[in-house]
Design a protein around this motif. Structure first.
Motif, PDB file in Angstrom:
ATOM      1  N   GLY A 168       0.779  -1.223   0.000  1.00 38.71           N
ATOM      2  CA  GLY A 168       0.000   0.000   0.000  1.00 38.71           C
ATOM      3  C   GLY A 168       0.813   1.275   0.000  1.00 38.71           C
ATOM      4  N   ALA A 169       2.092   1.184   0.367  1.00 37.73           N
ATOM      5  CA  ALA A 169       2.906   2.393   0.523  1.00 37.73           C
ATOM      6  C   ALA A 169       3.044   3.180  -0.774  1.00 37.73           C
ATOM      7  N   ALA A 170       2.969   2.523  -1.929  1.00 41.23           N
ATOM      8  CA  ALA A 170       3.132   3.196  -3.221  1.00 41.23           C
ATOM      9  C   ALA A 170       1.821   3.720  -3.780  1.00 41.23           C
ATOM     10  N   LEU A 171       0.707   3.484  -3.072  1.00 45.92           N
ATOM     11  CA  LEU A 171      -0.604   3.900  -3.569  1.00 45.92           C
ATOM     12  C   LEU A 171      -0.950   5.308  -3.090  1.00 45.92           C
ATOM     13  N   PRO A 172      -1.803   6.001  -3.812  1.00 41.78           N
ATOM     14  CA  PRO A 172      -2.338   7.265  -3.296  1.00 41.78           C
ATOM     15  C   PRO A 172      -3.014   7.032  -1.949  1.00 41.78           C
ATOM     16  N   VAL A 173      -3.044   8.070  -1.118  1.00 38.18           N
ATOM     17  CA  VAL A 173      -3.454   7.892   0.269  1.00 38.18           C
ATOM     18  C   VAL A 173      -4.853   7.285   0.392  1.00 38.18           C
ATOM     19  N   GLU A 174      -5.805   7.695  -0.435  1.00 41.02           N
ATOM     20  CA  GLU A 174      -7.153   7.144  -0.320  1.00 41.02           C
ATOM     21  C   GLU A 174      -7.182   5.659  -0.663  1.00 41.02           C
ATOM     22  N   GLN A 175      -6.452   5.267  -1.712  1.00 41.93           N
ATOM     23  CA  GLN A 175      -6.393   3.846  -2.071  1.00 41.93           C
ATOM     24  C   GLN A 175      -5.681   3.042  -0.988  1.00 41.93           C
ATOM     25  N   HIS A 177      -5.679   3.687   2.212  1.00 38.77           N
ATOM     26  CA  HIS A 177      -6.626   3.517   3.317  1.00 38.77           C
ATOM     27  C   HIS A 177      -7.702   2.484   2.975  1.00 38.77           C
ATOM     28  N   GLN A 178      -8.134   2.465   1.725  1.00 40.88           N
ATOM     29  CA  GLN A 178      -9.117   1.468   1.302  1.00 40.88           C
ATOM     30  C   GLN A 178      -8.535   0.053   1.393  1.00 40.88           C
ATOM     31  N   LEU A 179      -7.259  -0.079   1.017  1.00 39.82           N
ATOM     32  CA  LEU A 179      -6.609  -1.382   1.102  1.00 39.82           C
ATOM     33  C   LEU A 179      -6.541  -1.851   2.556  1.00 39.82           C
ATOM     34  N   LYS A 180      -6.188  -0.945   3.452  1.00 40.58           N
ATOM     35  CA  LYS A 180      -6.119  -1.331   4.865  1.00 40.58           C
ATOM     36  C   LYS A 180      -7.497  -1.663   5.420  1.00 40.58           C
ATOM     37  N   ALA A 181      -8.527  -0.962   4.948  1.00 38.03           N
ATOM     38  CA  ALA A 181      -9.877  -1.264   5.414  1.00 38.03           C
ATOM     39  C   ALA A 181     -10.296  -2.677   5.005  1.00 38.03           C
ATOM     40  N   ARG A 182      -9.866  -3.112   3.813  1.00 39.78           N
ATOM     41  CA  ARG A 182     -10.168  -4.467   3.349  1.00 39.78           C
ATOM     42  C   ARG A 182      -9.321  -5.498   4.065  1.00 39.78           C
TER      43      ARG A 182
END
Length: 291
Positions: A168-175, A177-182
């Protein structure tokens, strides 16, 4: 190197003193259909931690059928799967590969899951003429060789594992956060027990971010003890995977296969082959909750 050994039906040869064996004259398509042959291969996997074969010219359906002998397969939320074979993840490295699809760190697959994979079956579809090797590490041996005072210190410790802080570190912040939520951070014991062999395993890797129960009166006199004390210990434990005596290194060729026990090993895909192309296909097998 020791000479090849013939078990009841499978000829194999150890590749190092601590981990890895190459199998000869075995067709994984046959193994998928033969209970006795599969049981023998399974036993060798528990013993050697990672098994290697060459010239396995099977279809994707055969790949899935063999891997499913171990259990159900799982998809990966970031790497792409073959659309016709769910659970068969395509790890294709070329000049257009996304930056976040990295494997050149010692890691145990998907420990950011509450139930990380039991194991994986990886086949080389295409590879560079030279380079692109993969290293596996025996984390049972890594734990066994720790100094006694370190074993005492880490007994009972638990740690967090994160997909947000890695893929997730390379993703835009919203994506991100969505990854962590999943996939919320998972918590695992620092020393896990193998559910089949009973072996003790050092279970921290590149997905591990921090200990969750280090801040106790036994470990921390003042708040200044916490950050350096915990991080230094975690970095020391993670560094054990880099010790050559615990490792085996495999040079890939087209249609070569590695089968590994993800519970007791880590691995590192060497990315030294740019701008050559490396295409791998991996079937990850659903595992259980570490204890």
């Amino acid at each position: 190197m020791s000479s090849a050994v013939q078990t009841s039906r499978i000829k194999h040869q150890k590749l190092t003193c601590t981990i890895g064996a190459e199998l000869f004259d075995v067709d994984l398509g046959d193994v998928a259909r033969d209970d006795e042959l599969f049981a023998e291969l399974h036993s060798l996997l528990l013993q050697h931690k990672v098994l290697f074969l060459r010239d396995q010219n099977f279809s994707r359906a055969d790949h899935v059928a063999f891997a499913e002998r171990f259990g159900s397969l799982e998809d990966h939320p970031v790497a792409g799967s073959d659309p016709d074979h769910p659970g068969l993840v395509r790890i294709y490295k070329d000049l257009d590969s996304p930056a976040e699809h990295y494997e050149n760190a010692f890691h145990c697959d998907a420990t950011w899951r509450a139930e990380p994979p039991m194991g994986c079956v990886l086949r080389c579809v295409a590879g560079p003429e030279v380079g692109g090797d993969t290293i596996w590490v025996n984390m049972v041996e890594a734990y066994a060789k720790l100094p006694d005072h370190i074993k005492t210190r880490i007994a009972g410790l638990r740690a967090r594992h994160s997909i947000e802080a890695s893929f997730g570190a390379a993703l835009p912040v919203e994506q991100r956060h969505q990854l962590k939520a999943r996939y919320p951070d998972a918590e695992h014991p620092v020393v896990r027990t193998h559910p089949e062999t009973g072996e003790k395993i050092l279970f921290v890797n590149a997905f591990t971010t921090h200990f969750v129960n280090y801040h106790t009166p036994e470990n921390v006199r003042f708040g200044s003890d916490y950050a350096p004390g915990a991080s230094d210990l975690l970095n020391y434990l993670i560094s054990q995977a880099a010790i050559p005596e615990y490792q085996v290194r495999w040079r890939w060729s087209e249609n070569s296969v590695a089968i590994w026990d993800n519970r007791s090993t880590q691995h590192y895909a060497v990315q030294d082959y740019w701008p050559a192309v490396r295409k791998m296909e991996r079937a990850g097998i659903v595992g259980d909750r570490p204890f």
